[in-house]
Design an enzyme around this catalytic site. Sequence first.
Site, short mmCIF file in Angstrom:
data_model
loop_
_atom_site.label_atom_id
_atom_site.label_comp_id
_atom_site.label_asym_id
_atom_site.label_seq_id
_atom_site.Cartn_x
_atom_site.Cartn_y
_atom_site.Cartn_z
N CYS A 75 0.96 -1.68 -0.04
CA CYS A 75 -0.29 0.13 0.07
C CYS A 75 1.33 1.12 -0.46
CB CYS A 75 -0.89 -0.04 1.53
SG CYS A 75 -2.25 1.24 1.34
N CYS A 219 -4.47 6.26 -4.53
CA CYS A 219 -4.26 5.04 -3.66
C CYS A 219 -2.75 5.04 -4.74
CB CYS A 219 -5.19 3.67 -5.28
SG CYS A 219 -4.13 2.18 -4.64
#
Length: 276
Positions: A75, A219
């Site tokens: 992530c 993201c």
Amino acid sequence: MLLRFTKMHGLGNDFMVLDLVSQHAHIQPKHAKQWGDRHTGVGFDQLLIVEAPNNPEVDFRYRIFNADGSEVEQCGNGARCFARFVLDKRLTAKKRIRVETKSGIIVLDVQNDGQVSVDMGPPRFIPAEIPFVADAQALNYPLEVDGQLHSIAAVSMGNPHAVLRVDDVQTAPVHELGPKIENHPRFPQRVNAGFIQVIDRHRANLRVWERGAGETQACGTGACAAAVAAISQGWMDSPVSLDLPGGRLHIEWAGPGKPVMMTGPAVRVYEGQVRL
């Protein structure tokens, strides 16, 4: 028992961050699912866990759970918050931090202006490594969804991404097409779906439907994958600025085999405690 946590975000992609270096607990998927609920829990896109490393060559181990309880490999926005967190909590005094993830080692650089740069490592394009079912490696692939063919790029940034070019991200069918691509049988571990609108050689707009989280404000790995896809296909040149709903990320990539560098903010929102 009560666990201390910090709520953070990177461009609106929000996280609950747990220090399991100075605290001790066994976190299970059910905890992430319980705490991730925005009505009855803390509410977040991902739960980030800071642990002591298994590898003596790194400073920390970094684990990530989506709000649905699934543990994932990587992530990018979370990595920036991870770096800010370990400095703020005085778990390290280093400005350059080496971190072990499920998919390999990443390097985090905290800059004096508070921005954090992340060396995300080189992207991977071999279908089996993404993983993606394809007869051979290609720059783009036809993907059939509900009888319609869509042209996608398939890239791994430590986690799988499908990237589609669209004319306008505002009108792109992110909520209709996103979950269908996420769960497409050609992506055996599911996939994150990015919708990119190229503005010019160095600027683009992006929306991302994240595997296990739905559409998020930003993201980081999705931005890296979109930039890599756009540069690979000749649509854009490095460096690339990507505008996501939550703000802007800067991506640099010098080509195949080279690492992707991502720079953006990391913000602490509040401190809290949660019962395990």
